[in-house]
Design a protein around this motif. Sequence first.
Motif, PDB file in Angstrom:
ATOM      1  N   HIS A 262      74.525  18.565  34.899  1.00 53.81           N
ATOM      2  CA  HIS A 262      75.663  19.413  34.606  1.00 53.81           C
ATOM      3  C   HIS A 262      75.462  20.795  35.219  1.00 53.81           C
ATOM      4  CE1 HIS A 262      76.869  16.530  31.383  1.00 53.81           C
ATOM      5  NE2 HIS A 262      75.568  16.336  31.369  1.00 53.81           N
ATOM      6  N   GLY A 263      76.528  21.294  35.861  1.00 50.85           N
ATOM      7  CA  GLY A 263      76.521  22.637  36.423  1.00 50.85           C
ATOM      8  C   GLY A 263      77.910  23.225  36.302  1.00 50.85           C
ATOM      9  N   ILE A 264      78.073  24.461  36.696  1.00 51.93           N
ATOM     10  CA  ILE A 264      79.382  25.119  36.640  1.00 51.93           C
ATOM     11  C   ILE A 264      80.021  25.042  38.021  1.00 51.93           C
ATOM     12  CG2 ILE A 264      80.602  27.270  36.182  1.00 51.93           C
ATOM     13  CD1 ILE A 264      78.363  28.033  34.303  1.00 51.93           C
ATOM     14  N   VAL A 265      81.211  24.441  38.081  1.00 50.68           N
ATOM     15  CA  VAL A 265      81.870  24.230  39.371  1.00 50.68           C
ATOM     16  C   VAL A 265      83.301  24.767  39.337  1.00 50.68           C
ATOM     17  CG1 VAL A 265      80.504  22.167  39.850  1.00 50.68           C
ATOM     18  CG2 VAL A 265      82.741  21.934  38.740  1.00 50.68           C
ATOM     19  N   ASN A 266      83.870  24.955  40.523  1.00 47.09           N
ATOM     20  CA  ASN A 266      85.285  25.287  40.662  1.00 47.09           C
ATOM     21  C   ASN A 266      86.095  24.046  40.294  1.00 47.09           C
ATOM     22  OD1 ASN A 266      87.941  25.484  41.912  1.00 47.09           O
ATOM     23  ND2 ASN A 266      87.155  27.274  43.000  1.00 47.09           N
ATOM     24  N   LEU A 267      86.973  24.163  39.308  1.00 45.47           N
ATOM     25  CA  LEU A 267      87.704  22.997  38.817  1.00 45.47           C
ATOM     26  C   LEU A 267      88.668  22.426  39.849  1.00 45.47           C
ATOM     27  CD1 LEU A 267      88.482  24.089  35.132  1.00 45.47           C
ATOM     28  CD2 LEU A 267      86.660  22.589  35.968  1.00 45.47           C
ATOM     29  N   GLU A 268      89.096  23.237  40.805  1.00 41.79           N
ATOM     30  CA  GLU A 268      90.025  22.752  41.825  1.00 41.79           C
ATOM     31  C   GLU A 268      89.307  22.071  42.988  1.00 41.79           C
ATOM     32  OE1 GLU A 268      92.332  26.087  43.027  1.00 41.79           O
ATOM     33  OE2 GLU A 268      93.595  26.079  41.236  1.00 41.79           O
ATOM     34  N   THR A 269      88.181  22.633  43.403  1.00 40.59           N
ATOM     35  CA  THR A 269      87.500  22.114  44.599  1.00 40.59           C
ATOM     36  C   THR A 269      86.247  21.317  44.298  1.00 40.59           C
ATOM     37  OG1 THR A 269      86.123  24.096  44.876  1.00 40.59           O
ATOM     38  CG2 THR A 269      88.335  24.118  45.863  1.00 40.59           C
ATOM     39  N   GLY A 270      85.705  21.478  43.089  1.00 37.59           N
ATOM     40  CA  GLY A 270      84.444  20.816  42.765  1.00 37.59           C
ATOM     41  C   GLY A 270      83.239  21.546  43.341  1.00 37.59           C
ATOM     42  N   GLU A 271      83.484  22.675  43.994  1.00 36.53           N
ATOM     43  CA  GLU A 271      82.396  23.442  44.614  1.00 36.53           C
ATOM     44  C   GLU A 271      81.532  24.102  43.543  1.00 36.53           C
ATOM     45  OE1 GLU A 271      81.839  27.325  47.579  1.00 36.53           O
ATOM     46  OE2 GLU A 271      83.834  26.688  46.885  1.00 36.53           O
ATOM     47  N   ARG A 272      80.222  24.075  43.755  1.00 40.61           N
ATOM     48  CA  ARG A 272      79.292  24.720  42.834  1.00 40.61           C
ATOM     49  C   ARG A 272      79.359  26.229  43.060  1.00 40.61           C
ATOM     50  NH1 ARG A 272      74.203  23.503  40.592  1.00 40.61           N
ATOM     51  NH2 ARG A 272      73.847  25.096  39.005  1.00 40.61           N
ATOM     52  N   THR A 273      79.952  26.950  42.115  1.00 42.72           N
ATOM     53  CA  THR A 273      80.205  28.375  42.313  1.00 42.72           C
ATOM     54  C   THR A 273      79.247  29.274  41.535  1.00 42.72           C
ATOM     55  OG1 THR A 273      81.904  28.153  40.606  1.00 42.72           O
ATOM     56  CG2 THR A 273      82.636  28.134  42.900  1.00 42.72           C
ATOM     57  N   PHE A 274      78.690  28.781  40.437  1.00 45.28           N
ATOM     58  CA  PHE A 274      77.747  29.561  39.647  1.00 45.28           C
ATOM     59  C   PHE A 274      76.437  28.785  39.568  1.00 45.28           C
ATOM     60  CE2 PHE A 274      81.914  30.954  38.317  1.00 45.28           C
ATOM     61  CZ  PHE A 274      81.785  32.335  38.226  1.00 45.28           C
ATOM     62  N   SER A 275      75.406  29.319  40.170  1.00 43.33           N
ATOM     63  CA  SER A 275      74.154  28.575  40.300  1.00 43.33           C
ATOM     64  C   SER A 275      73.050  29.052  39.370  1.00 43.33           C
ATOM     65  CB  SER A 275      73.656  28.668  41.742  1.00 43.33           C
ATOM     66  OG  SER A 275      73.454  30.031  42.110  1.00 43.33           O
ATOM     67  N   ALA A 276      73.365  29.962  38.462  1.00 38.12           N
ATOM     68  CA  ALA A 276      72.314  30.530  37.614  1.00 38.12           C
ATOM     69  C   ALA A 276      71.903  29.613  36.468  1.00 38.12           C
ATOM     70  CB  ALA A 276      72.759  31.877  37.056  1.00 38.12           C
ATOM     71  N   GLN A 277      72.678  28.541  36.227  1.00 39.97           N
ATOM     72  CA  GLN A 277      72.316  27.653  35.122  1.00 39.97           C
ATOM     73  C   GLN A 277      72.655  26.198  35.432  1.00 39.97           C
ATOM     74  OE1 GLN A 277      75.014  28.384  31.631  1.00 39.97           O
ATOM     75  NE2 GLN A 277      75.650  30.129  32.871  1.00 39.97           N
ATOM     76  N   GLU A 278      71.763  25.324  35.007  1.00 41.94           N
ATOM     77  CA  GLU A 278      71.946  23.879  35.142  1.00 41.94           C
ATOM     78  C   GLU A 278      71.485  23.219  33.845  1.00 41.94           C
ATOM     79  OE1 GLU A 278      69.893  22.079  38.389  1.00 41.94           O
ATOM     80  OE2 GLU A 278      70.605  23.539  39.863  1.00 41.94           O
TER      81      GLU A 278
END
Length: 278
Positions: free
Chosen positions: A135-151
């Motif tokens: 699980h990570g934080i992604v852009n809901l429209e593109t699926g791009e991983r936009t916030f990498s500080a937490q997994e």
Amino acid sequence: MIFLDPKSDIAFKKLFSNKEHTEILINFLNNTLMRPEGQQITSVTINDPHNHPEVITGKSSIVDVRCTDKDGTNYILEMQVVNQHDYAQRAQYYVAIAISRQIQKSEDFIAITPVIFIGIVNFKIFESPHYLSHHGIVNLETGERTFSAQEYHFIELKKFDKTVDELTNDFDKWVFFFKNAKKLQNIPAQLKKPQAMQEAFNILERGNWTNKELESYERSLDLIRERNSQIATALNEGIERGKMEIIKQFLDVLDVATIAEKTGLSLQEIEDLKKQNK
């Protein structure tokens, strides 16, 4: 050979907080995170596993293992055997604490390094049939991983049912190890590699533990049994209370004999209930 249970708090820490055997922790992390060649963790520094609440009303958070790799990425590794309905929320709390402490030290947001949480649980968290989820934080429209500080990575042991002959990779070997090591009387041929796995079995071998360590191990198991017993008792009491509430709703609708027949209560118990609810 007798192997102790790696799911116990004492054994888990002996495996993964051992500064003399960090290759065990490194191998487990690389396989769980599926790190490809060239991106693998090669060294870790094991840190103090205690997080202290920031305020007097805060919740204390004690995790099993915390470590940092050579690039500064922080890892929180936890084993949890008692079912907790809010476990995913707790994981986020742990990560938030780890990130906030970085800000206190540097006061510079750009200096934040990633915090990766790995939870090994002996219960189900998600509806998905997969026993490993990332699980990570992604852009809901593109699926791009936009916030990498937490997994967040979760291993749900209850969903894993492979036999030793069905293991196809080193990660599956680790999950099998957590779930079945205590039941084994020797190291299966399939689990003698990687070397870190064999070393993990050696650490768990009962004959390699001191009497003091074994006493601590047994106490940790007793605490788990006590907690599970408390949960079971509370659940049974809740079911019984719910059953009685339902019965009360039919006291003025059905006759005493019918209620007794359908519920298994005696006629006298039904009569006593009717008197209590007048």
